[in-house]
Design an enzyme around this catalytic site. Sequence first.
Site, PDB file in Angstrom:
ATOM      1  N   SER A  95       0.640  -1.123   0.232  1.00 56.39           N
ATOM      2  CA  SER A  95      -0.166  -0.126   0.313  1.00 56.39           C
ATOM      3  C   SER A  95       0.929   0.878  -0.258  1.00 56.39           C
ATOM      4  O   SER A  95       1.677   1.177  -0.717  1.00 56.39           O
ATOM      5  CB  SER A  95      -1.220   0.153   1.010  1.00 56.39           C
ATOM      6  N   ASP A 217     -10.009  -4.303  -6.141  1.00 53.46           N
ATOM      7  CA  ASP A 217      -9.515  -3.525  -4.608  1.00 53.46           C
ATOM      8  C   ASP A 217     -10.184  -2.605  -4.991  1.00 53.46           C
ATOM      9  O   ASP A 217      -9.868  -1.079  -5.680  1.00 53.46           O
ATOM     10  CB  ASP A 217      -8.587  -3.382  -5.155  1.00 53.46           C
ATOM     11  N   HIS A 245      -7.347  -5.593  -0.208  1.00 47.43           N
ATOM     12  CA  HIS A 245      -6.063  -4.506  -0.542  1.00 47.43           C
ATOM     13  C   HIS A 245      -5.175  -5.286   0.064  1.00 47.43           C
ATOM     14  O   HIS A 245      -4.068  -4.850   0.165  1.00 47.43           O
ATOM     15  CB  HIS A 245      -6.784  -3.033   0.289  1.00 47.43           C
TER      16      HIS A 245
END
Length: 266
Positions: A95, A217, A245
Amino acid sequence: MSVVERNNVRLLGPESAPAMVFSHGFGCDQNMWRFVAPRFAGDHRIVLFDHVGHGGSDLSAYDPRRYASLGGYAEDLLQILAELDLRDVVFVGHSVSAMIGMLAAIDEPGRFRRLVLVGPSPRYLDDDGYRGGFSRSEIDELLDSLDSNYLGWSSAMAPVVMGNAGRTELAEELTNSFCRTDPAIARQFAEVTFRSDNRADLPRVGVPALILQCSEDVIAPVEVGEYVRDNLPGSSLVVLQATGHCPNLSAPDETYEAIRAFLRDG
């Protein structure tokens, strides 16, 4: 205080082996890599750490000015590599840490051999000709809810981020992780994360990269992965069957195999 202590650095695997550094995303800690990172410890020196303000890091080291941009976190990463005297590392960032690792690789490319970017997003906010996944009003609402009711936000947001409706234990783990993070620190990190724009940095990366994107996602849509691939020189994109995610938690086998194949091909 050493950087290793500040960031709660943990080492696995042979000391003389090539290094792999795993970096966690917003509201998480190094424990989020527990199903993936140890599997590389047979032939790599594994480096796990917590961003300042998260997990077992030293909370007293948190400086709102230093961490007002992702550059402060990238500087931390480079300090960890310097203190451990590591070069030619494989960096695996989830991320927002994908962008943190990318910025570090721009600043000191000699420290990195390869990048693995899991669910990266150079900009979460939609723009003309670019789909980041969030409108400006949605980002504003997200940050406002963090201000007004952090625990409520954590409970509501975690299942959305995790994206595996039938596996409530995953959402519960992420909720608990969010709730362990200091609300003020989480609020600033969220602001920095969701308002950042690193699109112009992509062409500056000189390290081969693998982009791992989940098939569904809401935080980083597939279009974002395609944008990163098209603008990051020497990169390749693998779209996982995994949804949500956090494939490092929801699909660790698939995540591991994709990373292993990338390293094997190199």
